[in-house]
Design an enzyme around this catalytic site. Structure first.
Site, PDB file in Angstrom:
ATOM      1  N   ARG A 279      12.905  61.258  59.735  1.00  0.00           N
ATOM      2  CA  ARG A 279      14.251  61.576  59.254  1.00  0.00           C
ATOM      3  C   ARG A 279      14.236  63.003  58.720  1.00  0.00           C
ATOM      4  NH1 ARG A 279      15.616  58.782  53.988  1.00  0.00           N
ATOM      5  NH2 ARG A 279      15.338  60.870  53.163  1.00  0.00           N
ATOM      6  N   HIS A 283      18.685  61.083  53.212  1.00  0.00           N
ATOM      7  CA  HIS A 283      19.207  59.772  53.617  1.00  0.00           C
ATOM      8  C   HIS A 283      20.686  59.857  53.973  1.00  0.00           C
ATOM      9  CE1 HIS A 283      20.452  55.610  53.561  1.00  0.00           C
ATOM     10  NE2 HIS A 283      21.245  55.854  52.542  1.00  0.00           N
ATOM     11  N   TYR A 292      11.843  63.895  46.471  1.00  0.00           N
ATOM     12  CA  TYR A 292      10.743  62.944  46.636  1.00  0.00           C
ATOM     13  C   TYR A 292       9.849  63.198  47.847  1.00  0.00           C
ATOM     14  CZ  TYR A 292      14.499  60.994  49.569  1.00  0.00           C
ATOM     15  OH  TYR A 292      15.512  60.852  50.476  1.00  0.00           O
TER      16      TYR A 292
END
Lengths: 391, 324
Positions: A279, A283, A292
């Site tokens: 990815r 998100h 993160y």
């Protein structure tokens, strides 16, 4: 094409194996330099290959623009699929028109590849009066009946059991339909993943489960999702083949999916495919992956970009040129631009769309609530017109 | 006309509809060869084959999730949940998926399906074979909630539920599965959803109930009659959509309402009935609305008879309303 469907090996392949070989259970067709491994290269006509490329460029163009629209406050939310174009388009190419698709919210390229114009997606993102789902869902929760692209919901994994239900029903009706059930790596932890794969295995349902492993479920990497070395390995316990494929290799994804779909259509049951990808974005537009995620990881995967890789393959096959590139990119930009203009210029849905489609026929209590809202709205407007309503 | 139990009426409805419409399939845990743990699907696999009446793995989430898929495809799934108490793993599929499919897809996809489940107390089933959790489903727009109380209604309402274009939660009062018998019309006699049944006409107080509480109310009304109190009884039959017109008409006539339900009292569907009456009929009320309900506790095993509203408690409620 026989031979690639075998129980997944359990050894983790963090790096793609040598080009042209299915090392560590990871099937690859296109090497980093664009050369294809001849033994596994699918026979696809140039027009199909070029169409796949167009869809990949189109979704990337849309993602880039839509994120900017979100940042500018013109749409409320967006989910980009940056980096995952090959997993969607390679698999979508393998299904037939009559097949059913249960997508996730990160699979819009499948709808585009099955013929939905960009403007339909943008109408939904703007939630306007021409939106198929009538402004009821957050952006990217599409539904397109005519291509059997089933309505997307936000709960994770719920589509997996439903896909088995469609497959089972189709078989009862003797229709040679195959069902594509997409999910992410996070969804493999859900109840429906277990129930769906278990029911499909027991019923030998014609389903292809496509786990697009982008390695991150919001902020949680795979190590926090499972103790299994691969997701494909889970197939073994459900009595179906598990296949691990390089998800940034559009032809490898196509090949594995086509083989699984053919197998399902022959009545031989379901397959779980794990497409390993990354990815590249956050998100969603509400998330910031920099909080993160190590940037080195992102840099490493940027070098494996699925569109660059496919372009090199097409160039080697003389199916790509600078002119072709210019035409594809310009065409995508123009389509997205025109779609934005139309979608943004369309008014919001009518007030009754809050109450319609709850049931096939509006029951009395909803009719009453609609009338109440209409009266309140009319009274409010009256006040505004008199200038007595402080806004 | 045949004399059937509530349970036999379920089977009769399923058989009738499976004969009439070859899209109808029946499935769930143990429903095939075994005919279901209550025998509601007895003989169906034998008559219609394993493709139309089949067992599933033991997963309510899987049963309802696959039912949603079958409905999307265009066949007519009738899924059995063995006990309503076990439906919670399927809650996501019911609430997030089946109930919202039509709305969230703008009508592109729909879920005409029935989830049948035996529910309620009175069979010494303890916490996990006794619950009456209809309110959860009534609170979810997009679902219809149907609860019969007689054999004829069981058949007629189930036929209508299977033909309905929306997902229906069909709750069967298992306490009266075998104890209540009645005449059931043979063949195809659907009873429309959304219409209450006037069980007994009366002038002084309306008892409002559904499912296994209807016969309890009938008993209480007979006892009240002996004391000179004239009760009307309304069997709601469909909680969603509610026959509000029938409810208001009855209470406007009697001026008093006793709502009887076996679910926990707080936020049970009886609370909604009370609120509707307070909002729309307060001017005719001669007494406060009385709720006779289960207690706000889990369902007890040994003392279930004290938990469940019985004729004695309903009668006390009637006297409270009439004596106000």
């Amino acid at each position: 094409m026989a031979g690639t469907l075998r129980p997944a090996r359990t050894k983790q392949a963090s790096e793609p194996g040598p080009d042209g070989r299915a090392e560590l259970g990871l099937l690859q067709v296109i090497g980093a330099d664009g050369a294809a491994a001849k033994t596994v290269e699918p026979e696809l006509p140039v027009e199909d290959l070029q169409r796949m490329y167009r869809t990949m460029v189109l979704i990337r163009t849309l993602d880039e623009r839509a994120l900017k629209l979100q940042r500018a406050g013109r749409i409320g939310f967006y989910v980009s699929c940056l980096g995952q174009e090959a997993a969607q388009v390679g698999s979508a190419q393998a299904f037939e028109e009559r097949d059913w698709i249960f997508p996730t919210y990160r699979d819009p390229a499948i709808a585009l590849h099955r013929g939905i114009p960009v403007v339909e997606l943008l109408r939904q993102c703007f939630g306007n009066a021409r939106d198929r789902v009538r402004g009821r869902q957050m952006p990217v929760h599409y539904a397109f009946r005519e291509i059997r692209f089933v309505s997307i919901s936000s709960p994770i994994g719920t589509q997996l059991t439903q896909a088995v239900g469609v497959a089972h029903a189709a078989r009862i009706r003797r229709d040679p339909v195959v069902v594509a059930a997409y999910c992410g790596d996070g969804a493999t932890s859900s109840n429906d993943f277990h129930a769906g794969l278990n029911f499909a295995g027991v019923w030998k349902a014609p389903v292809v489960f496509l786990c697009v492993n982008n390695q991150w479920a919001i902020s949680c990497p795979s190590a926090k999702q499972t103790a299994s070395e691969t997701y494909a390995a889970k197939a073994v316990a459900y009595g179906m083949p598990g296949v691990r494929v390089d998800g940034n290799d559009v032809l490898a994804v196509y090949r594995a999916t086509k083989e699984a779909a053919d197998r399902a259509r022959r009545g031989e049951g379901p397959t779980l495919i794990e497409a390993l990808t990354y990815r590249m974005g956050s998100h969603s537009s509400s998330d910031d992956a920099a909080r993160y995620r190590p940037s080195e990881e992102w840099e490493a995967w940027k070098a494996k970009d699925p569109i660059d890789r496919f372009r090199r393959y097409l160039a080697r096959r003389r199916a790509w040129s600078e002119d072709f590139e210019h035409e594809v990119v310009a065409g995508a930009s123009a389509e997205v631009q025109a779609a934005i203009e139309e979608a943004e210029g369309t008014p919001v849905p009518a007030i009754e769309t809050i109450f319609t489609d709850v049931y096939a026929e509006m029951p009395p209590h909803l009719r009453e609530q609609l009338e109440e809202l209409r009266r309140a709205e009319a009274a409010g407007r009256g006040e505004e017109e008199k200038g007595e309503f402080p806004l | 006309m045949a004399e059937l139990t509530v349970l036999q009426a379920v089977t009769d409805a399923l058989r009738t509809e499976m004969r009439r419409d070859d899209r109808v399939v029946v499935f769930g845990e143990d429903v095939g060869k075994n005919g279901g743990v209550f025998r509601a699907t007895e003989g169906l696999q034998k008559e219609f084959g394993e493709e139309r009446c089949f067992d599933t793995p033991l997963s309510e989430c899987g049963i309802v999730g696959t039912a949603v898929g079958m409905a999307l495809y265009g066949i007519r799934p009738v899924a059995e949940i063995q006990f309503l108490d076990f439906i919670y793993p399927a809650f996501d599929q019911i609430v997030s998926e089946a109930a919202k499919m039509r709305y969230r897809s703008g009508g592109e996809f729909t879920c005409p399906m029935v989830i049948r489940a035996p529910y309620g107390g009175g069979i010494r089933g303890g916490l996990y074979h006794s619950q009456s959790s209809e309110a959860y489903f009534c609170h979810t727009p997009g679902l219809k909630v149907v609860i019969p109380s007689t054999p004829a209604d069981t058949k007629g309402l189930l036929l209508s539920s299977i033909r309905d274009e929306d997902p229906v939660i069909f709750l069967e009062p298992k306490r009266i599965y075998r104890t209540v018998k009645g005449e059931v019309p043979e063949g195809d006699h659907p009873v429309p959803l959304g219409k209450a049944r006037l069980v007994r006409e009366g002038s002084q107080v309306t008892l409002i109930a559904w499912g296994a509480m209807v016969p309890v109310c009938e008993k209480a009304a007979a006892e009240a009659a002996a004391k000179g109190i004239d009760c009307e009884i309304l069997d709601l039959r469909t909680l969603v959509p509610l026959d509000e017109a029938a409810l208001l008409e009855s209470v406007r006539k009697t001026g008093r309402a006793v709502v009887v339900y076996e679910a926990p009292k707080t936020a049970g569907f009886g609370a909604e009935i009370s609120a509707i009456l307070a909002e729309k009929a307060i001017e005719v009320l001669e007494a406060p609305i009385v709720r006779v309900a289960g207690f706000d506790t889990p369902f007890p095993y040994t003392l279930e008879n004290l938990y469940l509203p019985d004729a004695r408690r309903v009668l006390a409620g009637i006297e409270k309303a009439v004596g106000f």
